[in-house]
Design a protein around this motif. Structure first.
Motif: not given
Length: 249
Positions: A119-120, A141-145, A151-152
């Motif tokens: 999903x992520x 990518x920083x925001x996504x991580x 999410x985890x």
């Protein structure tokens, strides 16, 4: 334990449930992309970020789509020995029944984690397509991580709250009842998602915790965590206890 998990995973290779579940959770990234495009054309003056898209997806992930999919795979894992008539082959194995159940729950956790990652990644990729065409603020990518960690954590909380459905699947020896029960739970979650009382409803409390709105409800974080833990422990205990008493028929 690793052998038990490996055995469960090998059985999944012959099943279409893994592919179906992946396609199911990918509906959320697709919905986020469609909503973003609609917003762009209806309100071109609005500026939104990758973080906004991840935030908006939480409702679907934790209360609606992913929740029902996670319950479905829980029901599938814990009822397949009954529906496929393999229980008589499984019980005589010289391994404790507790370990057999632990193997199933570990497999369930890995499956839920995998779907959460799908999903992520799906949101990141489809948002990247939107960014390439229309542009987007703070697409990095920083925001996504940062959202991956949320999410985890959300997947862990959801794993804990699906444990009662494992018992229902075993008790009813089927797939249908847990799925129907999940529909009722999801309806309750949707109704309480904007209510303060949602903090006392374990399946909505998980959403409030990840979204960071629990304090605004007036209820304490320890209380919500305690309710989630209570439901989880009851679910695990009922599942293990029921399987311990299961007999060949």
């Amino acid at each position: 334990m690793l052998n038990l998990i490996s055995c469960e995973l090998s059985k999944l290779k012959r099943s279409k449930m893994v592919l179906i579940s992946i396609l199911g959770v990918m509906s959320i990234p697709c919905m986020m992309l469609v909503e973003s495009i609609q917003t762009h054309f209806k309100h071109p003056e609005l500026v939104f970020t990758l973080a906004d898209i991840y935030h908006d997806s939480l409702l679907y992930i934790m209360l609606l789509t992913n929740m029902m999919i996670y319950v479905a795979i829980t029901a599938y894992l814990f009822s397949r020995e009954y529906t496929e008539n393999t229980l008589k082959t499984m019980l005589p194995i010289p391994i404790s029944r507790i370990k057999l159940m632990l193997g199933k729950f570990c497999t369930l956790f890995l499956w839920i984690t995998m779907l959460t990652l799908v999903t992520w990644i799906g949101i990141l990729i489809l948002s990247g397509l939107y960014y390439a065409v229309f542009g987007m603020e703070s697409y990095n990518l920083r925001v996504a991580i940062g959202w991956l960690l949320k999410f985890l954590l959300g997947s862990i909380l959801m794993f804990l709250t699906v444990s009662p459905f494992a018992y229902i699947a075993q008790k009813t020896r089927g797939f249908v009842t847990p799925v129907i029960a999940s529909a009722v739970i999801v309806m309750g979650s949707a109704a309480l998602s904007n209510q303060d009382l949602g903090a006392l409803y374990p399946w909505t409390a998980t959403f409030f915790l990840i979204e960071g709105k629990l304090k605004s409800t007036g209820y304490s974080i320890p209380l919500a965590i305690g309710i989630i833990a209570f439901v989880s422990i009851i679910g695990f205990w009922l599942t293990f206890n029921h399987f311990q008493k299961e007999d060949l028929k």
